[in-house]
Design an enzyme around this catalytic site. Structure first.
Site, PDB file in Angstrom:
ATOM      1  N   GLU A  33     -12.554  79.756  59.760  1.00  0.00           N
ATOM      2  CA  GLU A  33     -12.127  80.440  60.999  1.00  0.00           C
ATOM      3  C   GLU A  33     -12.735  81.833  61.071  1.00  0.00           C
ATOM      4  O   GLU A  33     -13.158  82.281  62.136  1.00  0.00           O
ATOM      5  CB  GLU A  33     -10.597  80.513  61.088  1.00  0.00           C
ATOM      6  CG  GLU A  33      -9.865  79.184  60.988  1.00  0.00           C
ATOM      7  CD  GLU A  33     -10.405  78.082  61.862  1.00  0.00           C
ATOM      8  OE1 GLU A  33     -10.964  78.375  62.936  1.00  0.00           O
ATOM      9  OE2 GLU A  33     -10.298  76.897  61.479  1.00  0.00           O
ATOM     10  N   ALA A  50      -6.418  75.013  62.188  1.00  0.00           N
ATOM     11  CA  ALA A  50      -6.373  76.426  62.540  1.00  0.00           C
ATOM     12  C   ALA A  50      -7.281  76.668  63.732  1.00  0.00           C
ATOM     13  O   ALA A  50      -8.036  75.783  64.129  1.00  0.00           O
ATOM     14  CB  ALA A  50      -6.839  77.279  61.371  1.00  0.00           C
ATOM     15  N   GLU A  76      -9.770  79.751  65.757  1.00  0.00           N
ATOM     16  CA  GLU A  76     -10.509  81.005  65.548  1.00  0.00           C
ATOM     17  C   GLU A  76     -10.400  82.009  66.694  1.00  0.00           C
ATOM     18  O   GLU A  76     -11.328  82.805  66.901  1.00  0.00           O
ATOM     19  CB  GLU A  76     -11.985  80.656  65.324  1.00  0.00           C
ATOM     20  CG  GLU A  76     -12.745  80.111  66.555  1.00  0.00           C
ATOM     21  CD  GLU A  76     -12.819  78.599  66.645  1.00  0.00           C
ATOM     22  OE1 GLU A  76     -11.937  77.917  66.092  1.00  0.00           O
ATOM     23  OE2 GLU A  76     -13.755  78.084  67.303  1.00  0.00           O
TER      24      GLU A  76
HETATM   25  N1  B3K Z   1     -12.059  75.224  66.745  1.00  0.00           N
HETATM   26  C1  B3K Z   1     -10.817  74.710  66.275  1.00  0.00           C
HETATM   27  C2  B3K Z   1     -10.557  73.301  66.672  1.00  0.00           C
HETATM   28  C3  B3K Z   1      -9.972  73.155  68.001  1.00  0.00           C
HETATM   29  C4  B3K Z   1      -9.554  71.729  68.247  1.00  0.00           C
HETATM   30  C5  B3K Z   1      -9.114  71.552  69.640  1.00  0.00           C
HETATM   31  N2  B3K Z   1      -8.590  70.232  69.882  1.00  0.00           N
HETATM   32  C6  B3K Z   1     -10.700  74.822  64.793  1.00  0.00           C
HETATM   33  C7  B3K Z   1     -11.957  74.891  64.054  1.00  0.00           C
HETATM   34  O1  B3K Z   1     -12.777  74.007  64.043  1.00  0.00           O
HETATM   35  O2  B3K Z   1     -12.192  75.912  63.477  1.00  0.00           O
HETATM   36 ZN    ZN Z   2     -14.365  75.222  63.465  1.00  0.00          ZN
END
Ligand code: B3K
Ligand code: ZN
Length: 882
Positions: A304, A268, A270
């Protein structure tokens, strides 16, 4: 390697941006065969160099026009490469408006980064560097701006048009088109930008924040999934409440949207007020999802949501700081899950993942500190180290400071850095400033890779009634640091007296905290002496797994059994059982290799017998205690793992326990059967987990035929947890005829449900009883498989390589070769997914011969290909040179 070598980038080369973006206006004109993106940026120079060129990132873009303050620039004013657009400094005043128009092809985007299509809808994924596939931009997290976004599309095909922030306008246009305009008042980096356009239905609810603001919550899904949203909505509301209560963090807009999409590279994302979820991490109802899916959904929805503060309001200065938001947010979601479910079981699950998979990463060629010093492709650094070890490091700070000071530290961090892009150092400093505690040596956790090892020995002196523990710390070499500085390790412990009660601990050492029973281990070697110990105690070490280390202490079988029975620390009660079973299986694997007869240790038999005969109220714990260490964990315990010997030894233990205790398992099974309506509550989940664990053992035995029990459960279950567990028990048993029939029946019943079909694919890909590569090849050609959908790839290719260890490590190396071919095929479509699949092969140096060499050959086969993506190139080269 025939590639032009991609270059590494280094943290030490970080430079603040030379330009700021005050506001970003984006205009999307979506068509089925292309999309026009117009971007208008209010910018100003921020650096000292008043002549600096304006460097913008861009990838796979067709540039239509670029203008500064309304003046179109011609080609001599800028330079274009496949990855950038540089406007010459001479054309740029101190403050200016930059307007750029680009054309992109979302429908051809199989990398699933930037703007792409998933089952007919448009969606985006911009973290880490996907925004540059939408328009030329300063695609770096320390450039933050406010956004206004207008989306135009065909109204019939795309009635729902969403972006971040508040909806400020809607328009009906000519030719059946319509548009919406969104304004996000919070400054954000472009990686948090999101857009969705599709024919979606939604459910709606509201949450009133602690200061009385009503927030509209919506979950958007494809119409057929509308009956699978309620649980995620509940989880969202629970998360919002928890963040207010535990961290004092309130939501900051009147709207929060979640959208489920089928084609997604990870779990997912955010994006500010518009979270986009892999449908497998948000959709559930009792008929289609298992208990573990419900738990995963709750944790990911929370994760998230928590990013809104730890990640969005306070973001990362650069991608080297990724663990700043991810480690902290995983710690937060893990505490949330512990609070809403069973704390000990959550800890056991987290530690199992860490010890099995993160320790392996830390011992392999891709090992890196939680604050890495360099990378070639940032997508390769969304690792268990950044996430899980990062969370353990935050947990240690929490334990060193205590809950109260930790909260003061997090308040200070959010207050000091709200609206900023910062570093892990800012986080640690806020914790230090708020608590007055010195975390200087603790910072080594951020800069050194590898898993520290603690070698503990003890000495009891009956003449003085003293008991000493000597703790030595070491850490193996890792690519970035050879000479490791000693770590600051919070080491929680207890000493059990003859009746199994904890001694009150007295120790003169300044590094011992008598209130928390935690020793601060800081030296390469230290001895701690406890007084008033009347007889030799059994030490309970590293309680609650107070630090992410490998612990070595020479426990006797009796001591482990004693801890299992008496330790007041639930985690260590479980861990004692794991240590005992691990010892026994590792010894049996030596017998396998030497061709000796295998004999089950009676100590382990007694433990199982007594657990099954003395059911207590904590069924979740009972299920954990009755679980044998996984094959992956056992492999991790050997430097040159003999996978087949370990597999044989573990199967022997399981089979023998099943044969000798099947009636006991059946008794517990019957006690746990209940006809109540399905509920994903912790108590109900515990009962089902224990019941289904018993069923697994029962279907293993040849002493009695329990296949009918499994079949009945399969046919009569009123929920997916029980139906799928029964199917799994049959598939992994010797009742193969019944298993095949049940598999067919299951497909017939669920073929319309993509997520259930994915579970069906995974179950077969992980089956011990299938025919290895031949069987997974059949799955690849099944109508339900689609190589462009990451969930399908993970269900078949990922599961086979990472979970079907028996067949993946088949003696002829066919599994490795097969995986190499899949990676090559996928690299042309989706480099991130291809690179992830390399994980199992990166372990080649730690797998015994001839397998290790065969794995290396598979890697070499990939390395010889031309035009590898940066993602695959980085992992393959680092893995082969190490
Ligand atoms: N921040 C995103 C992960 C993004 C990955 C990009 N390759 C999900 C998370 O850790 O909440
Ligand atoms: Zn994250």
């Amino acid at each position: 390697m025939k590639n032009a070598e991609p270059k590494a980038i280094y943290l030490k080369d970080y430079q603040a941006p030379a330009f700021e973006i005050e506001s970003t206006h984006l205009n999307f004109d979506l068509y089925d065969d292309y999309t026009l993106v117009s971007s208008t940026l209010k910018m100003r120079r921020s650096g000292v160099n008043k002549h600096a060129d304006l460097f913008l990132n861009g990838q796979e873009l067709e540039l239509i026009s670029v203008s500064v303050n309304g003046e179109n620039l011609s080609e001599e004013h800028y330079e274009q490469t496949p990855e950038s657009l540089t406007v010459h400094g001479a054309n740029i005043p101190d403050e200016f408006t930059l307007a750029i128009q680009t054309k992109i092809k979302p429908q051809e985007n199989t990398a699933l980064e930037g703007l792409y299509k998933s089952s007919g809808m448009f969606c985006t994924q911009c973290e880490a560097e996907g925004f540059r596939r939408i328009t030329y931009f300063l695609d770096r997290p320390d450039v933050m701006s406010v956004y206004e976004v207008r989306i135009t599309a065909d109204q019939k095909a795309y009635p729902v048009l969403l972006s971040n922030g508040n909806l400020i306008a809607t328009e009906i246009l000519e030719n059946g088109r319509h548009s919406t305009t969104w304004q996000d008042p919070h400054k954000k980096p472009c990686y948090l930008f999101a857009l969705v356009a599709g024919d979606l239905k939604h459910i709606e609810d509201t949450f009133t924040t602690m200061s009385g603001v009503d927030v509209t919550l919506r979950i958007f899904v494809e119409p057929q999934n509308i009956d699978k949203c309620d649980f995620a909505m509940g989880a969202l509301k629970r998360s919002m409440k928890w963040d207010e209560e535990v961290y004092g963090r309130e939501y900051d807009l009147n709207i929060f949207n979640i959208v489920a999409v089928d084609a997604f590279n990870m779990g997912a994302m955010e994006n500010k007020s518009l979270n986009i979820f892999n449908s497998s991490c948000v959709l559930a109802n009792p008929k289609t999802a298992t208990d573990s899916t419900f738990q995963r959904i709750e944790a990911i929805v929370a994760h998230e949501y928590f990013h809104n503060w730890s990640g969005n309001r306070v973001t990362c200065r650069d991608w080297f700081q990724l663990s700043l938001k991810e480690g902290f947010t995983v710690f937060r979601d893990s505490e949330f899950s512990a609070d809403v479910g069973s704390r000990t079981v959550k800890r056991i699950e987290d530690v199992s993942l860490l010890r099995t998979a993160q320790f392996a990463e830390d011992a392999g060629p891709m090992s890196h500190p939680i604050l890495p010093a360099s990378f070639i492709e940032i997508s390769n650094f969304y690792t268990l180290t950044i996430y899980e070890k990062g969370a353990e490091v935050v947990r240690m700070i929490h334990n060193i400071l205590g809950a109260q000071d930790f909260r003061k530290g997090s308040d200070l961090y959010f207050e000091r850095h709200d609206g900023q892009a910062v570093t892990t150092e800012h986080f640690v400093k806020a914790m230090e400033d708020a608590s007055g505690k010195d975390l200087n040596q603790f910072r080594n956790w951020y800069h050194q890779a590898g898993t520290p090892e603690l070698w503990v020995s003890d000495d009891f002196d009956s003449s003085t009634n003293t008991y000493s523990l000597t703790i030595k710390q070491t850490c193996r070499d890792t690519p970035e640091t050879q000479e490791k500085k000693p770590y600051h390790i919070p080491f929680s412990l207890g000493l059990l007296d003859d009746s199994g009660n904890d001694y009150a601990l007295t120790c003169d050492d300044a590094e011992f905290n008598a209130q928390t029973n935690v020793i601060n281990v800081t030296q390469p070697e230290q001895t701690f002496t406890f007084s008033n110990i009347s007889s030799k105690p059994v030490p309970s070490l590293l309680r609650g797994f107070s630090a992410p280390v490998k612990l070595h202490f020479d426990y006797s079988v009796e001591q482990l059994q004693f801890l299992m029975a008496h330790d007041s620390d639930g985690f260590n009660r479980w861990d004692a059982g794991q240590t005992l079973a691990t010892k026994i299986i590792l010894n049996l694997s030596q017998d396998v290799l030497a061709g000796r007869d295998l004999v089950l240790d009676e100590g382990l038999f007694d433990v199982f017998k007594s657990l099954l005969s003395n059911l207590n109220d904590d069924l979740a714990m009972q299920a954990q205690m009755l679980s044998l260490p996984s094959l992956a964990y056992l492999i991790e315990q050997q430097d040159q793992a003999q996978v087949h010997a370990l597999y044989t030894a573990r199967s022997f233990v399981k089979q023998t326990l099943a044969d000798r205790l099947h009636a006991d398992f059946n008794q517990v099974y019957q006690k746990c059967v209940d006809a109540c309506e399905y509920e994903p509550s912790p108590q109900a989940i515990a009962k089902r987990t224990l019941k289904n664990l018993c069923l697994q053992f029962m279907t293993q035995t040849h002493q009695y035929d329990y296949s009918v029990t499994a079949q009945q459960q399969f046919e009569q279950a009123n929920n997916m947890t029980d139906q799928f567990a029964a199917l799994g028990a049959l598939v992994n048993s010797h009742h193969q005829d019944m298993a095949q029939t049940a598999l067919q029946q299951f497909y017939q019943q669920w073929q319309h449900d993509v997520l259930v079909v994915n579970m069906w694919l995974s179950l077969q890909a992980s089956s011990d009883h299938a025919q290895g590569v031949a069987s997974v090849n059949e799955l690849l050609s099944h109508e339900a498989f689609d190589i462009k959908n990451p969930n399908k790839v993970r269900s078949v290719v990922g599961v086979f390589a990472a979970q079907n260890l028996r067949h993946f490590h088949g003696d002829d190396g066919a599994g490795y070769n097969w995986l190499a071919d899949r990676i090559i095929e996928l690299d042309a479509l989706n480099p991130q997914i291809a690179s992830r699949l390399l994980g199992p092969l990166t372990k080649w140096k730690r797998i015994g011969q001839p397998n290790g060499t065969q794995m290396k050959q598979a890697l070499e086969k990939i390395a010889q290909r031309s035009n590898l993506s940066k993602d695959v190139y980085e992992v393959v080269t680092k893995t082969l040179v190490s």
